[in-house]
Design a protein around this motif. Structure first.
Motif, PDB file in Angstrom:
ATOM      1  N   ASP A  93       0.762  -0.971   0.006  1.00 21.68           N
ATOM      2  CA  ASP A  93       0.139   0.054   0.014  1.00 21.68           C
ATOM      3  C   ASP A  93       0.886   1.134   0.276  1.00 21.68           C
ATOM      4  OD1 ASP A  93      -2.346  -1.290  -0.179  1.00 21.68           O
ATOM      5  OD2 ASP A  93      -2.838  -1.377   2.009  1.00 21.68           O
ATOM      6  N   GLY A  98      -2.486   5.150  -3.273  1.00 23.26           N
ATOM      7  CA  GLY A  98      -3.497   5.088  -3.995  1.00 23.26           C
ATOM      8  C   GLY A  98      -4.224   4.906  -4.370  1.00 23.26           C
ATOM      9  N   LYS A  99      -3.214   4.004  -5.538  1.00 27.98           N
ATOM     10  CA  LYS A  99      -3.843   3.590  -7.024  1.00 27.98           C
ATOM     11  C   LYS A  99      -3.541   1.508  -6.523  1.00 27.98           C
ATOM     12  CE  LYS A  99      -1.977   6.785 -10.124  1.00 27.98           C
ATOM     13  NZ  LYS A  99      -0.960   7.036 -11.443  1.00 27.98           N
ATOM     14  N   THR A 100      -4.120   1.226  -7.517  1.00 28.46           N
ATOM     15  CA  THR A 100      -5.032  -0.241  -7.164  1.00 28.46           C
ATOM     16  C   THR A 100      -3.509  -1.079  -8.536  1.00 28.46           C
ATOM     17  OG1 THR A 100      -7.153   0.122  -7.387  1.00 28.46           O
ATOM     18  CG2 THR A 100      -6.939  -1.965  -7.410  1.00 28.46           C
ATOM     19  N   SER A 115      -4.578  -3.557  -0.539  1.00 27.35           N
ATOM     20  CA  SER A 115      -5.397  -2.906   0.036  1.00 27.35           C
ATOM     21  C   SER A 115      -6.832  -3.016  -1.099  1.00 27.35           C
ATOM     22  CB  SER A 115      -5.442  -2.304   0.943  1.00 27.35           C
ATOM     23  OG  SER A 115      -4.543  -2.653   2.249  1.00 27.35           O
ATOM     24  N   LYS A 116      -6.393  -1.928  -1.908  1.00 23.04           N
ATOM     25  CA  LYS A 116      -7.350  -1.540  -2.525  1.00 23.04           C
ATOM     26  C   LYS A 116      -7.813  -2.426  -3.383  1.00 23.04           C
ATOM     27  CE  LYS A 116      -8.151   2.945  -4.089  1.00 23.04           C
ATOM     28  NZ  LYS A 116      -8.129   3.971  -4.711  1.00 23.04           N
ATOM     29  N   GLU A 119     -10.126  -4.624  -0.925  1.00 21.56           N
ATOM     30  CA  GLU A 119     -11.835  -3.981  -1.129  1.00 21.56           C
ATOM     31  C   GLU A 119     -12.399  -3.577  -2.180  1.00 21.56           C
ATOM     32  OE1 GLU A 119     -12.546   0.754  -0.725  1.00 21.56           O
ATOM     33  OE2 GLU A 119     -10.618   0.170   0.741  1.00 21.56           O
ATOM     34  N   LYS A 124     -11.778  -8.150   2.257  1.00 21.42           N
ATOM     35  CA  LYS A 124     -11.349  -6.991   2.585  1.00 21.42           C
ATOM     36  C   LYS A 124     -10.575  -7.229   4.231  1.00 21.42           C
ATOM     37  CE  LYS A 124     -13.158  -2.298   3.048  1.00 21.42           C
ATOM     38  NZ  LYS A 124     -13.955  -1.597   4.293  1.00 21.42           N
TER      39      LYS A 124
END
Ligand SMILES: [Zn+2]
Ligand SMILES: [Zn+2]
Length: 466
Positions: A93, A98-100, A115-116, A119, A124
């Protein structure tokens, strides 16, 4: 073209480029491309040379800092090269900004996400970044379907540059269904006119009404009647040589197939479907034949995609019914001839695969393609493969091969009056090559290079050598 004629055609905005004796051909057509997936795969990042966790994290960080994509797809990761264990979710992460991320392992059966990603997948509660088999498959399709219109547009723009670099000015894009993200058709319809090559859309759906509502004249593409030889799923009449209890799969109930084809045909849609093994080809030709008998018209130019293992009678019938064959000569280059995949799967039937010359002799039009992303968009390789077919009896002339990747592509789209050859009154899409394919040795075709590509009157690619 004589100078007199040329000067009559010049307008006040015409630009004259001296090609210094280089060869000009009509722009190439690739008649079988999964364009959106090719574009997305083109952006996937190669992780195959990563040797430590530090290198892995650094590479993810570099990619995540680049503009333009929200999802970072990677492939080729081989954690067995690391002395450390794989990174934790927190470590991933931290570098993803902030990207996947979704990075496939080298064997294509598992992947790392962050984590993205978890999610998005509704996982999760996982505290490991590793997705294994079923989770992996689920993740891959969820990730592709999560791509936004903007992601797809950006990928298409970038990939189009690769397409025109190969001298291609027109692609038949086969989109929708399992080979493309959900937004593919919609995005392509809205953006295709901004791309540097022409795009006609084959919508891979059975929903005839939707296709008519969109105002499209064609339906289908790789709508699978059977699978492929590689995975023993192409439907053959005689068992596989290396798996004698297996004859492949038919994905369509024959009645349902016939119903679909009769309806689409009666509504004047051109139909394209994927059939590789002799039994699948049999089913498809039967359905086409019944539809044409019911409402006789031959000019819709229904297509069979691949047509890799036809029987003689299939070729006869295809000729009678006016069917266009959309074939990939490059498959012979990779898998044809002695000692390669076709022979392992099919034994002596390897002598009957992709019978290009036999088909042309029956007056059938073959439209050439790559099936990109299966093989790269590269008409010169396609032409080379057709001229140098491993089966000597099926080799075609350079002219026939060039036609497959030019005029015949326009024919398959019902537009041969508009393009596909360099004639007054047709579009001026063209490719300039370093050498003349008609003058070089057939084995040297691969030394041909596109130097310039022109679509809709604009130079869309130049190698800088002219
Ligand atoms: Zn296919
Ligand atoms: Zn395909």
């Amino acid at each position: 073209m004589g100078d007199n004629q040329t000067s009559q055609l010049l307008g006040k905005n015409s630009k004259i480029i001296d090609l210094k004796g280089k060869t000009v051909l009509p722009g190439f057509v690739d008649s079988h491309v999964h364009l959106v997936m090719s574009a997305i795969k083109n952006q996937e990042v190669d992780f195959s040379n990563i040797n430590s966790m530090g290198e892995l994290l650094e590479k993810i960080e570099n990619e995540s800092l680049k503009d333009g994509k929200q999802v970072i797809f990677g492939w080729g990761l081989d954690p067995s090269r690391f002395s450390e264990t794989i990174p934790t979710l927190t470590e991933l992460d931290k570098v993803a900004n902030g990207k996947t991320i979704l990075i496939s392992r080298i064997d294509g059966h598992s992947a790392l996400t962050n984590s993205k990603g978890l999610e998005m997948l509704g996982m999760k509660d996982n505290n490991s970044p590793v997705l294994i088999r079923e989770q992996y498959n689920q993740a891959v399709s969820a990730f592709y379907n999560s791509l936004t219109r903007d992601d797809i547009e950006k990928a298409l723009k970038l990939f189009s540059q690769e397409v025109v670099k190969q001298g291609v000015t027109f692609v038949h894009a086969l989109e929708g269904g399992f080979t493309s993200p959900t937004l593919s058709v919609d995005t392509l319809l809205k953006t295709r006119n901004t791309l540097p090559m022409r795009v006609t859309l084959y919508y891979q759906t059975l929903n005839i009404r939707e296709v008519l509502q969109l105002g499209l004249k064609r339906i289908g593409g790789c709508l699978l009647i059977d699978g492929s030889f590689g995975s023993h799923t192409a439907r053959v009449k005689e068992p596989y040589s290396d798996l004698p209890q297996q004859r492949g799969v038919l994905y369509f109930d024959p009645k349902r197939l016939e119903g679909f084809i009769i309806e689409a045909h009666s509504l004047n849609l051109q139909i394209a479907m994927h059939a590789i093994g002799d039994e699948a080809i049999d089913e498809l030709i039967k359905a086409y034949s019944r539809a044409i008998k019911k409402s006789p018209r031959r000019n819709l130019r229904h297509r069979i995609e691949h047509f890799e293992l036809p029987k003689k009678e299939h070729i006869e019938q295809a000729s009678k019914l006016g069917i266009v064959l959309s074939m990939q000569p490059v498959f012979e280059h990779y898998w044809g001839g002695r000692g390669k995949m076709y022979e392992r799967r099919l034994g002596s039937r390897v002598d009957n695969t992709n019978p290009l010359k036999t088909i042309i002799k029956k007056g059938i039009t073959i439209a050439g393609g790559s099936d990109s992303f299966v093989t790269p968009i590269n008409p010169i390789l396609g032409i080379y493969s057709a001229v140098n077919h491993p089966n000597e009896n099926e080799r075609v002339t350079v002219k026939e091969a060039v036609n497959m990747f030019t005029l015949n592509g326009w024919f398959a789209a019902g537009a041969e009056r508009k393009g596909g050859s360099l004639e007054v009154g047709k579009v001026g899409d063209l490719v300039v090559l370093n050498e003349d394919p008609y003058k070089i040795n057939p084995q040297e075709i691969l030394s041909l290079k596109p130097l310039m590509t022109v679509t809709r009157g604009k130079v869309v690619y130049s190698s800088g050598d002219i």
